[in-house]
Enzyme design. Structure first.
Site, PDB file in Angstrom:
ATOM      1  N   LYS A  87      -1.188  -8.432   0.081  1.00 47.16           N
ATOM      2  CA  LYS A  87      -1.327  -7.568   1.392  1.00 47.16           C
ATOM      3  C   LYS A  87      -2.803  -7.793   1.609  1.00 47.16           C
ATOM      4  O   LYS A  87      -3.715  -7.686   0.923  1.00 47.16           O
ATOM      5  CB  LYS A  87      -1.283  -6.052   0.703  1.00 47.16           C
ATOM      6  CG  LYS A  87      -0.987  -5.075   1.415  1.00 47.16           C
ATOM      7  CD  LYS A  87      -0.449  -3.822   0.509  1.00 47.16           C
ATOM      8  CE  LYS A  87      -0.214  -2.586   1.747  1.00 47.16           C
ATOM      9  NZ  LYS A  87      -0.172  -1.478   0.815  1.00 47.16           N
TER      10      LYS A  87
HETATM   11  O1  G3P Z   1       1.627   2.656   2.417  1.00 46.26           O
HETATM   12  C1  G3P Z   1       0.581   3.279   3.091  1.00 46.26           C
HETATM   13  C2  G3P Z   1       0.392   4.395   2.465  1.00 46.26           C
HETATM   14  O2  G3P Z   1       0.047   4.356   1.102  1.00 46.26           O
HETATM   15  C3  G3P Z   1      -0.396   5.330   3.120  1.00 46.26           C
HETATM   16  O3  G3P Z   1       0.004   6.560   3.132  1.00 46.26           O
HETATM   17  O4  G3P Z   1       0.105   9.027   3.062  1.00 46.26           O
HETATM   18  O5  G3P Z   1      -2.033   7.915   2.650  1.00 46.26           O
HETATM   19  O6  G3P Z   1      -0.933   7.893   5.084  1.00 46.26           O
HETATM   20  P1  G3P Z   1      -0.938   8.035   3.305  1.00 46.26           P
END
Ligand code: G3P
Length: 216
Positions: A87
């Site tokens: 990644k």
């Molecule tokens: O896959 C990306 C994710 O982990 C971010 O999610 O909810 O922190 O925006 P969030």
């Protein structure tokens, strides 16, 4: 559409795997830190543990931000297990690294995508997956799902093989809309996947069937 789980929590990964619908896992440094996994040896072991639970791709994120560092780190991660996908953040050196990894047959996931232009660059650089963060766009009053639709159109226009991996998915409507638009993958918290199970009419209907089955 493939379902990935977006966590570094082994119990949740096992639960999703046992449900029988899991196609892979995405992690990031924040998700690792949430599980208290910070030192490098433990992070490496954790990736291997995750690969041993699931059958599909497991995204492991580099923390370097310069080309040389991203390449060195990514090559080490890719060598850990055949299921590892490296990644890489959407920055200039990240784009260069995507191209390099693609030329070496190392699979990648370009992360932190917030615009169609970034998604186009990632595809041109040969990313295997490209991860738009739809929930974080919604958080700042931009339509995250609109970005998925733009990406689908652009990738289909030119036959890019880069897979759209909808990330920062927060709830079942995000998942359903991603499936309607044609995202290749949605990576979700376990709660969003299991929320797809629920409908009150299913509960009422089942209760009636069970009660009728018990009648003489
Ligand atoms: O896959 C990306 C994710 O982990 C971010 O999610 O909810 O922190 O925006 P969030």
């Amino acid at each position: 559409m493939k379902f990935f789980i977006d966590t570094a929590n082994l119990a949740q990964i096992k639960e999703a795997q046992e449900l029988g619908v899991l196609d892979g896992v995405t992690t990031n440094p924040s998700l690792m830190a949430k599980e208290g996994i910070k030192d490098q040896d433990k992070i490496i072991q954790h990736y291997i543990d995750i690969c041993n639970i699931v059958d599909g791709d497991v995204s492991a994120e580099v923390i370097s931000t310069d080309f040389k560092g991203i390449v060195e780190e990514g090559e080490k991660l890719a060598a850990l297990h055949p299921q590892i996908v490296v990644k890489v953040p959407m920055i200039k050196d990240g784009v260069k690294a995507l191209k390099y990894f693609s030329s070496k047959g190392i699979r990648t996931n370009c992360t932190l995508i917030f615009s169609a232009g970034q998604a186009l660059l990632a595809a041109k650089a040969g990313a295997t997956y490209c991860s738009p963060f739809i929930g974080r766009l919604d958080d700042v009053s931009q339509d995250g799902l609109e970005l998925i639709a733009q990406m689908r159109l652009i990738y289909d226009n030119y036959g890019y093989e880069t897979q759209i991996l909808a990330a920062s998915v927060r709830h079942p409507i995000h998942i359903i809309k991603c499936a309607e638009i044609g995202a290749d993958v949605a990576t979700c918290p376990l709660s969003a996947i299991t929320a797809l199970l629920n409908h009150p009419l299913t509960d009422i209907g089942l209760a009636k069937f069970l009660s009728d089955a018990g009648k003489k």
